[in-house]
Design a protein around this motif. Structure first.
Motif, mmCIF file in Angstrom:
data_model
loop_
_atom_site.group_PDB
_atom_site.id
_atom_site.type_symbol
_atom_site.label_atom_id
_atom_site.label_comp_id
_atom_site.label_asym_id
_atom_site.label_seq_id
_atom_site.Cartn_x
_atom_site.Cartn_y
_atom_site.Cartn_z
ATOM 1 N N LYS A 21 -35.074 36.450 -37.378
ATOM 2 C CA LYS A 21 -35.791 34.890 -37.398
ATOM 3 C C LYS A 21 -36.848 35.313 -38.529
ATOM 4 O O LYS A 21 -37.772 36.163 -38.283
ATOM 5 C CB LYS A 21 -36.221 34.137 -36.333
ATOM 6 N N CYS A 22 -36.738 34.606 -39.731
ATOM 7 C CA CYS A 22 -38.004 34.888 -40.774
ATOM 8 C C CYS A 22 -39.107 33.969 -40.540
ATOM 9 O O CYS A 22 -38.992 32.692 -39.982
ATOM 10 C CB CYS A 22 -37.256 34.463 -42.031
ATOM 11 N N SER A 23 -40.307 34.803 -40.350
ATOM 12 C CA SER A 23 -41.362 34.179 -39.760
ATOM 13 C C SER A 23 -41.894 33.115 -40.970
ATOM 14 O O SER A 23 -42.978 32.298 -40.775
ATOM 15 C CB SER A 23 -42.492 35.279 -39.644
ATOM 16 N N SER A 24 -41.318 33.461 -42.194
ATOM 17 C CA SER A 24 -41.922 32.512 -43.369
ATOM 18 C C SER A 24 -40.869 31.122 -43.392
ATOM 19 O O SER A 24 -41.663 30.086 -43.523
ATOM 20 C CB SER A 24 -41.847 33.428 -44.634
ATOM 21 N N CYS A 25 -39.876 31.298 -43.486
ATOM 22 C CA CYS A 25 -38.849 29.918 -43.861
ATOM 23 C C CYS A 25 -38.074 29.711 -42.664
ATOM 24 O O CYS A 25 -37.484 28.749 -42.901
ATOM 25 C CB CYS A 25 -38.158 30.415 -45.002
ATOM 26 N N ALA A 26 -38.322 30.495 -41.515
ATOM 27 C CA ALA A 26 -37.367 30.139 -40.324
ATOM 28 C C ALA A 26 -36.106 30.252 -40.347
ATOM 29 O O ALA A 26 -35.386 29.602 -39.798
ATOM 30 C CB ALA A 26 -38.113 28.812 -39.724
ATOM 31 N N ILE A 79 -39.367 39.142 -42.033
ATOM 32 C CA ILE A 79 -39.026 38.342 -43.150
ATOM 33 C C ILE A 79 -37.844 38.630 -43.652
ATOM 34 O O ILE A 79 -37.128 39.425 -43.809
ATOM 35 C CB ILE A 79 -40.471 38.499 -44.210
ATOM 36 N N CYS A 80 -37.292 37.275 -44.530
ATOM 37 C CA CYS A 80 -35.780 37.598 -44.906
ATOM 38 C C CYS A 80 -36.001 37.820 -46.382
ATOM 39 O O CYS A 80 -37.184 38.158 -46.852
ATOM 40 C CB CYS A 80 -35.139 36.225 -45.079
ATOM 41 N N ILE A 81 -34.974 38.166 -47.021
ATOM 42 C CA ILE A 81 -34.924 38.715 -48.488
ATOM 43 C C ILE A 81 -35.184 37.836 -49.436
ATOM 44 O O ILE A 81 -35.277 38.081 -50.784
ATOM 45 C CB ILE A 81 -33.788 39.664 -48.919
ATOM 46 N N ASN A 82 -35.240 36.661 -48.950
ATOM 47 C CA ASN A 82 -35.750 35.695 -50.000
ATOM 48 C C ASN A 82 -37.270 35.805 -50.737
ATOM 49 O O ASN A 82 -37.990 36.413 -50.145
ATOM 50 C CB ASN A 82 -35.767 34.216 -49.183
ATOM 51 N N LYS A 83 -37.007 35.571 -52.016
ATOM 52 C CA LYS A 83 -38.060 36.058 -52.863
ATOM 53 C C LYS A 83 -39.350 35.254 -52.603
ATOM 54 O O LYS A 83 -40.539 35.548 -52.806
ATOM 55 C CB LYS A 83 -38.023 36.128 -54.209
ATOM 56 N N GLU A 84 -39.244 33.974 -51.634
ATOM 57 C CA GLU A 84 -40.472 33.391 -51.318
ATOM 58 C C GLU A 84 -40.822 33.888 -50.080
ATOM 59 O O GLU A 84 -42.088 33.347 -49.739
ATOM 60 C CB GLU A 84 -40.108 31.792 -51.214
ATOM 61 N N CYS A 85 -40.186 34.807 -49.455
ATOM 62 C CA CYS A 85 -40.599 35.457 -48.084
ATOM 63 C C CYS A 85 -41.096 36.582 -48.284
ATOM 64 O O CYS A 85 -42.160 36.982 -47.305
ATOM 65 C CB CYS A 85 -39.572 35.166 -47.266
ATOM 66 N N SER A 86 -40.412 37.244 -49.111
ATOM 67 C CA SER A 86 -40.897 38.958 -48.784
ATOM 68 C C SER A 86 -41.151 39.414 -50.503
ATOM 69 O O SER A 86 -40.515 39.013 -51.390
ATOM 70 C CB SER A 86 -39.615 39.718 -48.304
HETATM 71 ZN ZN LIG Z 1 -37.514 33.466 -45.467
#
Ligand SMILES: [Zn+2]
Ligand SMILES: [Zn+2]
Length: 118
Positions: A21-26, A79-86
């Motif tokens: 689970k991404c802590s940033s975007c869920a 954190i996921c690899i989404n650039k807004e998250c990591s």
């Molecule tokens: Zn994320």
């Protein structure tokens, strides 16, 4: 007629599944592996330990994988690899940690980071 059966190693190895689970975007997803060398993808090694899932759209045996994300190397959150998250620079960082370390990064990395931040 071929005795194909003994060629295939039976997948009796217990499948560990991580709830990523991404802590940033869920974003939530099941990860099948965490680390750098997914056993189901032979010729692939990752730059950093990641949560990896088998690509559900890939034909069996192809070993295609999806990298879901990673743990922040500073605070350890997922954190996921989404650039807004990591943010990746030598290591994987969550955005808050990357911003904290901003001043220690080289200028070109820094400007890349500040672009993401918006
Ligand atoms: Zn994320
Ligand atoms: Zn962090």
């Amino acid at each position: 007629m071929m005795a194909d059966d003994d060629k295939k190693p039976k997948e009796e190895v217990e499948q560990l599944v991580y709830d990523f689970k991404c802590s940033s975007c869920a974003m939530e997803e099941k990860a099948h592996y965490k680390g750098k060398n997914p056993p189901f993808s032979r010729n692939l090694s990752l730059k950093y330990p990641s949560y990896v899932m088998k690509d559900p759209f890939s034909p069996p045996g192809k070993g295609e994988i999806l990298v879901l994300g990673s743990d922040c190397s500073v605070c350890g959150i997922s954190i996921c690899i989404n650039k807004e998250c990591s943010f990746f620079y030598l290591k994987m960082y969550c955005i808050p940690c990357a911003l904290n370390l901003n001043e220690t990064f080289p200028i070109e990395v820094k400007s890349k980071l500040l672009q993401i931040k918006k």
